[in-house]
Design a protein around this motif. Structure first.
Motif, mmCIF file in Angstrom:
data_model
loop_
_atom_site.group_PDB
_atom_site.id
_atom_site.type_symbol
_atom_site.label_atom_id
_atom_site.label_comp_id
_atom_site.label_asym_id
_atom_site.label_seq_id
_atom_site.Cartn_x
_atom_site.Cartn_y
_atom_site.Cartn_z
ATOM 1 N N LYS A 1 3.212 22.599 0.689
ATOM 2 C CA LYS A 1 4.218 23.637 0.925
ATOM 3 C C LYS A 1 5.598 23.069 1.265
ATOM 4 N N TYR A 2 5.648 22.168 2.243
ATOM 5 C CA TYR A 2 6.946 21.668 2.701
ATOM 6 C C TYR A 2 7.618 20.774 1.665
ATOM 7 N N PHE A 3 6.837 20.105 0.857
ATOM 8 C CA PHE A 3 7.393 19.261 -0.210
ATOM 9 C C PHE A 3 8.005 20.138 -1.307
ATOM 10 N N VAL A 4 7.320 21.223 -1.647
ATOM 11 C CA VAL A 4 7.847 22.148 -2.653
ATOM 12 C C VAL A 4 9.156 22.769 -2.152
ATOM 13 N N GLU A 5 9.176 23.155 -0.875
ATOM 14 C CA GLU A 5 10.393 23.751 -0.312
ATOM 15 C C GLU A 5 11.548 22.754 -0.319
ATOM 16 N N ALA A 6 11.266 21.491 -0.019
ATOM 17 C CA ALA A 6 12.318 20.459 -0.033
ATOM 18 C C ALA A 6 12.856 20.258 -1.446
ATOM 19 N N ILE A 7 11.962 20.263 -2.416
ATOM 20 C CA ILE A 7 12.375 20.108 -3.818
ATOM 21 C C ILE A 7 13.272 21.264 -4.237
ATOM 22 N N GLU A 8 12.913 22.474 -3.836
ATOM 23 C CA GLU A 8 13.738 23.642 -4.164
ATOM 24 C C GLU A 8 15.120 23.535 -3.529
ATOM 25 N N GLN A 9 15.151 22.994 -2.317
ATOM 26 C CA GLN A 9 16.420 22.822 -1.618
ATOM 27 C C GLN A 9 17.275 21.762 -2.310
ATOM 28 N N ALA A 10 16.629 20.721 -2.833
ATOM 29 C CA ALA A 10 17.356 19.650 -3.521
ATOM 30 C C ALA A 10 17.857 20.096 -4.888
ATOM 31 N N GLY A 11 17.149 21.035 -5.515
ATOM 32 C CA GLY A 11 17.528 21.511 -6.844
ATOM 33 C C GLY A 11 16.926 20.658 -7.950
ATOM 34 N N ILE A 12 16.852 21.228 -9.129
ATOM 35 C CA ILE A 12 16.274 20.536 -10.285
ATOM 36 C C ILE A 12 17.310 20.445 -11.394
ATOM 37 N N THR A 13 17.442 19.253 -11.962
ATOM 38 C CA THR A 13 18.416 18.996 -13.019
ATOM 39 C C THR A 13 17.702 18.593 -14.304
ATOM 40 N N GLU A 14 18.108 19.201 -15.400
ATOM 41 C CA GLU A 14 17.554 18.850 -16.709
ATOM 42 C C GLU A 14 18.216 17.572 -17.210
ATOM 43 N N GLN A 15 17.424 16.685 -17.829
ATOM 44 C CA GLN A 15 17.939 15.401 -18.295
ATOM 45 C C GLN A 15 17.972 15.341 -19.818
ATOM 46 N N MET B 1 0.818 -1.212 0.000
ATOM 47 C CA MET B 1 0.000 0.000 0.000
ATOM 48 C C MET B 1 0.857 1.270 0.000
ATOM 49 N N ILE B 2 0.309 2.294 -0.630
ATOM 50 C CA ILE B 2 0.804 3.671 -0.520
ATOM 51 C C ILE B 2 -0.422 4.528 -0.233
ATOM 52 N N GLN B 3 -0.427 5.220 0.900
ATOM 53 C CA GLN B 3 -1.594 6.007 1.309
ATOM 54 C C GLN B 3 -1.331 7.509 1.181
ATOM 55 N N THR B 4 -2.342 8.213 0.725
ATOM 56 C CA THR B 4 -2.381 9.680 0.596
ATOM 57 C C THR B 4 -1.142 10.275 -0.077
ATOM 58 N N PRO B 5 -0.841 9.863 -1.320
ATOM 59 C CA PRO B 5 0.315 10.442 -2.017
ATOM 60 C C PRO B 5 0.002 11.743 -2.753
ATOM 61 N N GLU B 6 -1.274 12.184 -2.756
ATOM 62 C CA GLU B 6 -1.677 13.257 -3.668
ATOM 63 C C GLU B 6 -0.984 14.595 -3.419
ATOM 64 N N HIS B 7 -0.711 14.945 -2.156
ATOM 65 C CA HIS B 7 -0.073 16.233 -1.885
ATOM 66 C C HIS B 7 1.377 16.245 -2.361
ATOM 67 N N VAL B 8 2.045 15.112 -2.225
ATOM 68 C CA VAL B 8 3.430 14.993 -2.699
ATOM 69 C C VAL B 8 3.469 15.018 -4.227
ATOM 70 N N LEU B 9 2.568 14.270 -4.854
ATOM 71 C CA LEU B 9 2.534 14.240 -6.322
ATOM 72 C C LEU B 9 2.221 15.622 -6.896
ATOM 73 N N ALA B 10 1.328 16.351 -6.228
ATOM 74 C CA ALA B 10 1.012 17.712 -6.676
ATOM 75 C C ALA B 10 2.256 18.592 -6.602
ATOM 76 N N ALA B 11 3.043 18.435 -5.548
ATOM 77 C CA ALA B 11 4.270 19.222 -5.400
ATOM 78 C C ALA B 11 5.272 18.890 -6.499
ATOM 79 N N LEU B 12 5.368 17.624 -6.858
ATOM 80 C CA LEU B 12 6.314 17.208 -7.899
ATOM 81 C C LEU B 12 5.916 17.797 -9.251
ATOM 82 N N VAL B 13 4.623 17.700 -9.592
ATOM 83 C CA VAL B 13 4.145 18.266 -10.856
ATOM 84 C C VAL B 13 4.267 19.791 -10.827
ATOM 85 N N GLY B 14 3.864 20.381 -9.719
ATOM 86 C CA GLY B 14 3.917 21.835 -9.594
ATOM 87 C C GLY B 14 5.329 22.389 -9.588
ATOM 88 N N SER B 15 6.317 21.532 -9.321
ATOM 89 C CA SER B 15 7.723 21.949 -9.338
ATOM 90 C C SER B 15 8.397 21.623 -10.664
#
Length: 464
Positions: A108-122, A72-86
């Protein structure tokens, strides 16, 4: 060409699951191209992988829940929204529990973590499903409906009607996904008091407190209910503000509830597995209708990918009209079977033929039920490919094209008078010594009607 993206380095967050109350550590990790979003349960033997796929949705009570082979994976929607929104395409999410952390009930906190991790183009092109027709899913029981229509961008509109005095009709609009962080990411989940009582009585929302969910008080609070709420939230005092919200939370936006519903839509539609270019309009959205729509859209996308149906603007000025074609090809009516060339590059060509009842072959080929002969479909694809090969020489009028080989021919649907045939030929290998090896397809009515692997050679005509 827009490239795929992943995060630059891994980053972890720790929180509690809203419904299980269990502490969970979640780690975002970079992922390879075409990975998409995948969850890994590192707390289980073998570290099973569960893809963010709408087909794994098994339950949408108080959130979206995925299950694959009993995991099982429960309540992933807020994290997935952050990934798409980032603006991310490929991320691995490691978990040591089944439920993702609720944090403050937003992204909010997922988006902030993603920004801290940085984004790399593939080094791979982003896959985007461009919506060409109106697609709708509706739930007659609830009156919920989601529609997606063609658009130049991915945008979402949510229209909600909660049917209560404290929280009535609200709308929210995300014009561009690039606005997700500022407009949507910090909007928190919410519940009505009557729902909250039922959840508490059933032992749910064990991880809930007044910092990760807005509670709208839609009924009188009895002394018993107030006592239970104080106990559940570990509070000595609780109050109801003038705007009907329990305790002292301040709304980020007047329509924060509708914006959170929009956040859920973005997260649930991430389960489609590909980026979308289209305008989503949702009336009374919820996890059930969101994920049912995601399943429907995912099925449509996979079917179109299987059929590999390209889309062209048939009204656009052609690369070559019939006169330009006759300047290149030696064929003439009634054996000239291409009317226009829509695209032409070093490696591919796209042609068009309007099939009419006036075609001479219909006179003898099933006059009572006219069908275009398959061999002429192959000939038409070959003539289209001939344009490609002849365009590589400076004096095409001095060359003729001859078949060398035809392989893997398949006829899938009938071609009838009135059909518009689109021919697409792609080089399998570079043209060498006048030899052209192509994969050819013919489409009509949004379907693949025939295909073949063709090899031909151009030969220069000897001048006396």
């Amino acid at each position: 060409m827009v490239k795929q993206t992943t995060i630059t380095k891994e980053i972890s967050l720790t929180g509690v699951g809203l419904h299980t109350g269990q502490e969970v550590t979640m780690t975002f990790k970079p992922a390879p191209i075409n990975n998409g979003f995948t969850f890994i349960r590192v707390d289980l033997e073998g570290a099973p992988i569960i893809e963010a796929d709408a087909n794994y949705v098994v339950n949408t009570q108080r959130g979206t829940n995925l299950e694959k082979l009993g995991v099982m994976i429960q309540t992933p929607e807020h994290v997935l929204a952050a990934l798409v929104g980032s603006n991310l395409d490929n991320v691995i999410i490691e978990l040591n529990s089944s439920e993702l952390p609720i944090m403050d009930g937003s992204s909010k906190y997922f988006v902030e973590a993603i920004e801290q991790a940085g984004i790399t183009e593939q080094d791979a092109e982003r896959k985007v499903y461009v919506v060409k027709d109106v697609i709708t899913y509706s739930d007659e029981t609830t009156g919920s409906e989601i529609t997606i229509i063609p658009s130049d961008t991915y945008s979402v509109t949510a229209m909600v009607d909660f049917g209560t005095k404290v929280l009535g009709t609200q709308n929210a609009n995300l014009k561009n996904i690039s606005d997700f962080k500022s407009e949507i990411s910090e909007c928190r989940t919410f519940s009505f008091l009557h729902e909250l009582e039922a959840l508490l009585n059933n032992g749910l929302i064990k991880g809930g407190d007044l910092n990760n969910a807005i509670v709208y008080v839609d009924k009188e609070i009895s002394e018993e209910t107030m006592t239970n709420l104080k106990k559940a939230f570990n509070k000595d005092k609780l109050s109801v503000k003038e705007n009907g919200i329990l305790d002292n939370l301040t709304l980020h936006f007047p329509n924060e509830a509708a914006r959170h519903k929009l956040l859920d839509i973005v997260g649930d539609l991430a389960l489609i597995g590909t980026r979308i270019q289209g305008k989503v309009i949702a009336n009374k959205p919820g996890h059930f209708v969101n994920t049912q729509f995601a399943k429907k859209l995912s099925k449509i996308i996979k079917l179109e990918e299987k059929n590999n149906i390209p889309v062209y603007d048939l009204h656009k000025e052609p690369i070559l009209d019939i006169h330009g074609i006759m300047d290149l090809l030696p064929h003439r009516p009634p054996f000239l079977l291409v009317d226009k060339i829509l695209e032409l590059s070093d490696s591919h060509v796209v042609g068009l033929k309007n099939v009419t009842m006036n075609e001479p072959f219909f006179v003898g080929h099933f006059p009572g039920a006219p069908v275009m002969p398959g061999v002429l479909q192959i000939e038409a694809m070959a003539q289209t490919g001939g344009i490609l090969i002849l365009s590589t020489v400076p004096d095409p009028e001095n060359y003729l094209t001859y078949f060398m080989k035809i392989d893997n021919v398949k006829f899938k649907h009938k071609v009838l008078p009135g059909d518009t045939l689109i021919f697409k030929c792609d080089l399998i290998s570079p043209i060498r010594r006048g030899i052209c090896h192509m994969q050819a397809y013919a489409y009509a009515n949004g379907k693949l009607v025939s295909e073949a692997e063709l090899m031909a050679q151009i030969v220069k005509v000897k001048n006396d």
